[in-house]
Structure formats: structure tokens, C-alpha cells
Design a protein around this motif. Structure first.
Motif, PDB file in Angstrom:
ATOM      1  N   ALA A 159       6.069  -5.481  -6.886  1.00  0.00           N
ATOM      2  CA  ALA A 159       5.434  -6.129  -5.722  1.00  0.00           C
ATOM      3  C   ALA A 159       3.992  -5.641  -5.560  1.00  0.00           C
ATOM      4  CB  ALA A 159       6.250  -5.853  -4.461  1.00  0.00           C
ATOM      5  N   ALA A 160       3.791  -4.339  -5.747  1.00  0.00           N
ATOM      6  CA  ALA A 160       2.431  -3.792  -5.618  1.00  0.00           C
ATOM      7  C   ALA A 160       1.534  -4.329  -6.733  1.00  0.00           C
ATOM      8  CB  ALA A 160       2.478  -2.265  -5.655  1.00  0.00           C
ATOM      9  N   GLN A 217       1.788  -7.190  -8.174  1.00  0.00           N
ATOM     10  CA  GLN A 217       1.429  -8.577  -7.859  1.00  0.00           C
ATOM     11  C   GLN A 217       0.260  -8.618  -6.896  1.00  0.00           C
ATOM     12  OE1 GLN A 217       5.343 -10.009  -7.057  1.00  0.00           O
ATOM     13  NE2 GLN A 217       5.169 -11.622  -8.608  1.00  0.00           N
ATOM     14  N   LYS A 218       0.271  -7.680  -5.941  1.00  0.00           N
ATOM     15  CA  LYS A 218      -0.807  -7.644  -4.941  1.00  0.00           C
ATOM     16  C   LYS A 218      -2.128  -7.179  -5.589  1.00  0.00           C
ATOM     17  CE  LYS A 218      -1.546  -5.321  -0.487  1.00  0.00           C
ATOM     18  NZ  LYS A 218      -1.881  -6.117   0.664  1.00  0.00           N
ATOM     19  N   ILE A 219      -2.038  -6.205  -6.492  1.00  0.00           N
ATOM     20  CA  ILE A 219      -3.262  -5.692  -7.130  1.00  0.00           C
ATOM     21  C   ILE A 219      -3.807  -6.701  -8.148  1.00  0.00           C
ATOM     22  CG2 ILE A 219      -4.199  -3.857  -8.616  1.00  0.00           C
ATOM     23  CD1 ILE A 219      -1.964  -2.008  -7.509  1.00  0.00           C
ATOM     24  N   TRP A 225      -0.143   1.991   0.926  1.00  0.00           N
ATOM     25  CA  TRP A 225       0.528   0.776   1.366  1.00  0.00           C
ATOM     26  C   TRP A 225       1.967   1.100   1.760  1.00  0.00           C
ATOM     27  CZ3 TRP A 225      -0.992  -2.802  -3.372  1.00  0.00           C
ATOM     28  CH2 TRP A 225      -2.353  -3.082  -3.294  1.00  0.00           C
ATOM     29  N   ASN A 284       3.228  -3.826   4.062  1.00  0.00           N
ATOM     30  CA  ASN A 284       2.018  -4.342   3.396  1.00  0.00           C
ATOM     31  C   ASN A 284       2.368  -5.182   2.168  1.00  0.00           C
ATOM     32  OD1 ASN A 284       0.567  -1.196   4.071  1.00  0.00           O
ATOM     33  ND2 ASN A 284      -0.018  -3.093   5.071  1.00  0.00           N
ATOM     34  N   LEU A 285       3.503  -4.868   1.563  1.00  0.00           N
ATOM     35  CA  LEU A 285       3.915  -5.608   0.355  1.00  0.00           C
ATOM     36  C   LEU A 285       4.810  -6.785   0.695  1.00  0.00           C
ATOM     37  CD1 LEU A 285       4.729  -2.631  -2.064  1.00  0.00           C
ATOM     38  CD2 LEU A 285       2.674  -4.043  -1.999  1.00  0.00           C
TER      39      LEU A 285
END
Ligand code: FAD
Length: 259
Positions: A105-106, A108-110, A204, A208-209
Motif C-alpha cells: 500500500a505504501a 502504491q502511494k510512493i 505514515w 494515511n494509506l
């Protein structure tokens, strides 16, 4: 090119590592927390690419407890551009499936063109998190590479298997795990240490995720049911050669089913 390095914090292998036998969790007070050496090697591979391609961006991603800033600052002082820590009370007691879900998930965000990880951490030694992350992100995995070459379009390298060597290659984006035979990590220099103090280090939470974790959120989950301390090492028998040493040695090996 954005390279994200998965770097875990572990108890220093040179100090006493202890489990809390009541909770089954690491006794964090018993040893110094440090970045896992295999993560430093993964970072070194990213930094070598960045040395030759200064436009490349290197981000370190860690899931762990809150006392990780010293480890993350060390990785920043080696040359990473920024760091992200995912930390949340619901992550206590995470298994590998949950860890991979959170890291994916992190990631994907980065957003990453290349994800570099260690093949196996020095504490948990599960050896499956990179493969799980690749599966969750729908990306190819190049596992246990001993050396790697990165170009703007491709990553390639070599891994050892029983009785042979495999040469692997994948277009980017991809996930790669490296072994301890790969690049020796550089030492941070004074300039790097000073610069690291000002580099971005974001924390995070799961909110946040946009994901949940913990027993209620997990459809599958492994739990630690008991933890037992390894018995103290006992000194072995001493054989004095009175002419029967060879016999005694053979008896010892036979009785211990070693021959
Ligand atoms: C009893 C128990 C309690 C735990 N408690 C917590 C906790 O309180 N908080 C918490 O955050 N986690 C916790 N964890 C998760 C644990 O620290 C590991 O991150 C996770 O189980 C991965 O296992 P491994 O190290 O064997 O993975 P492996 O598959 O051996 O790791 C291979 C590679 O994957 C990457 N990787 C693995 N884990 C991480 C990570 N955490 N961050 C970044 N990269 C990683 C690294 O590149 C590593 O070299 C707990 C695990 C257990 C078993």
C-alpha cells in the motif's frame, strides 16, 4: 527513475538479542536497533545507480516501531533522498502477510519504477516479503540476485540455484531481492551525515494509506503461540589422546547420529 528500497530495522546482531517470553515479541530494550545489513546492501545497489544517474531518486521505506529515526537517518546519510516510515499501533504483532500488505500500500502511494529488498531479513528470516509485495502489486520478481544491472528500462542479474546459475531480466517496474553476496554497503561520510539531518522523513499511519490492520482486519493471519528461549550452549566432551582418541571420536559421532 524512482527506486524504493525496503529496509527493515532489526536488533544489532552483535548485541544480545532477546525475545520477551510472555508476549513472544522482540525485547526492544535488550539490544540496539540498527538498519538490517541486507537492506543496506539493497540501498547500495540503488545508490550505485544514482551515482551514475544523478536524476534518479532513492526512497527508503520501512515498516516498524516509532524508534526508527536513527536507523532511517543512517540510511539517509548513506545517500537516500528521503525516507518513509509506516508506523501504527495496529501493526504490533504483524505477520509477513500483513507486513507485505502494508508495504504494498505504501509503495502504491510512493510510486516506484524499481523496488529493491533484501532476500531475507537477519531477524525474522521469513524470506517471502519481496515475493508477496510483487504479487500484491502485480509486478515481476527477480529473487535473490547476487549482482544486478539497472537501466532506465530493464533490471537484470544473476542468482544461484542448486547446481547452476540463472540469468534473469525484467522490464521495469519490477521487484528485486538481493543476497549478502551483492554490493558491500558504503559508510556514511561527514557530509552525508550533515545532509541527512535535513532530508525528508515522513511517518505514515494506516489511515494515511487507507488500509486497516490487526486481527479484525485480517482474513488470514498467523499468530505466535509460544516462545521458548534457546538453551544455553553446553561445552562438549573433551577427548584426550591416550591412544583411543580415534575410537572415542567415532563413538561420539555415531552416538550423535552424525555418521
Ligand atoms: C511476533 C512478531 C511481532 C511483530 N511485531 C511488529 C511490530 O510491532 N511492528 C511492526 O512494524 N512489525 C512487526 N512485526 C513484523 C516483522 O518485524 C517483519 O517486518 C515481518 O514479519 C517480515 O518478516 P521477515 O523479516 O521474516 O521478512 P523477510 O521476507 O525475511 O524480509 C525480506 C526483505 O523484505 C523487506 N522487509 C521485511 N520486513 C520489512 C519491514 N518491516 N519494513 C521494510 N522492509 C521489510 C526487507 O527488504 C527484507 O530484507 C512482527 C513480526 C512478528 C513475527
Amino acid at each position: 527513475m524512482k527506486i524504493v528500497v525496503l529496509a527493515k530495522q532489526v536488533p544489532d546482531t552483535w548485541s544480545d538479542r532477546k525475545l520477551d517470553l510472555v508476549t513472544g515479541m522482540l525485547d526492544r530494550a535488550a539490544s540496539d536497533p540498527v538498519p538490517d545489513e541486507i537492506g543496506e546492501r539493497a540501498l547500495e545497489n540503488a545508490l550505485r545507480y544514482k551515482d551514475a544517474n544523478p536524476d534518479a531518486e532513492v526512497v527508503v521505506l520501512m515498516m516498524g516501531p516509532e524508534d526508527t529515526s536513527k536507523s532511517l537517518r543512517k540510511l539517509l546519510s548513506m545517500g537516500a533522498d528521503s525516507a518513509v516510515l509506516v508506523e501504527d499501533p495496529a501493526l504490533v504483532g504483524s505477520d509477513m502477510v500483513q507486513t507485505a500488505r502494508v508495504l504494498a500500500a505504501a509503495l502504491q502511494k510512493i510510486g516506484a519504477d524499481l523496488i529493491l529488498a533484501g532476500n531475507e531479513s537477519t531477524d525474522g528470516r521469513g524470506g517471502v516479503v519481496p515475493a508477496m509485495v510483487a504479487e500484491l502489486l502485480g509486478l515481476p520478481l527477480l529473487p535473490a540476485l547476487e549482482n544486478l544491472e539497472i537501466t532506465p528500462e530493464l533490471v537484470s542479474g544473476v542468482c544461484q540455484i542448486d547446481g547452476g546459475t540463472l540469468a534473469l531480466e525484467s522490464p521495469l517496474p519490477a521487484v528485486v531481492s538481493v543476497t549478502e553476496r551483492t554490493a558491500d554497503a558504503r559508510f556514511p561520510n561527514f557530509k552525508g551525515i550533515m545532509q541527512a539531518k535535513k532530508k525528508p522523513l515522513d511517518t505514515w499511519s494506516l489511515a494515511n494509506l487507507g488500509i486497516q490492520a490487526g486481527p479484525e482486519a485480517a482474513s488470514v493471519r498467523s499468530v505466535m503461540v509460544s516462545a521458548v528461549e534457546r538453551p544455553a550452549k553446553q561445552s562438549g566432551p573433551k577427548i584426550t589422546d591416550d591412544g583411543t582418541a580415534a575410537e572415542q571420536l567415532v563413538d561420539f559421532l555415531t552416538s550423535n547420529k552424525l555418521i
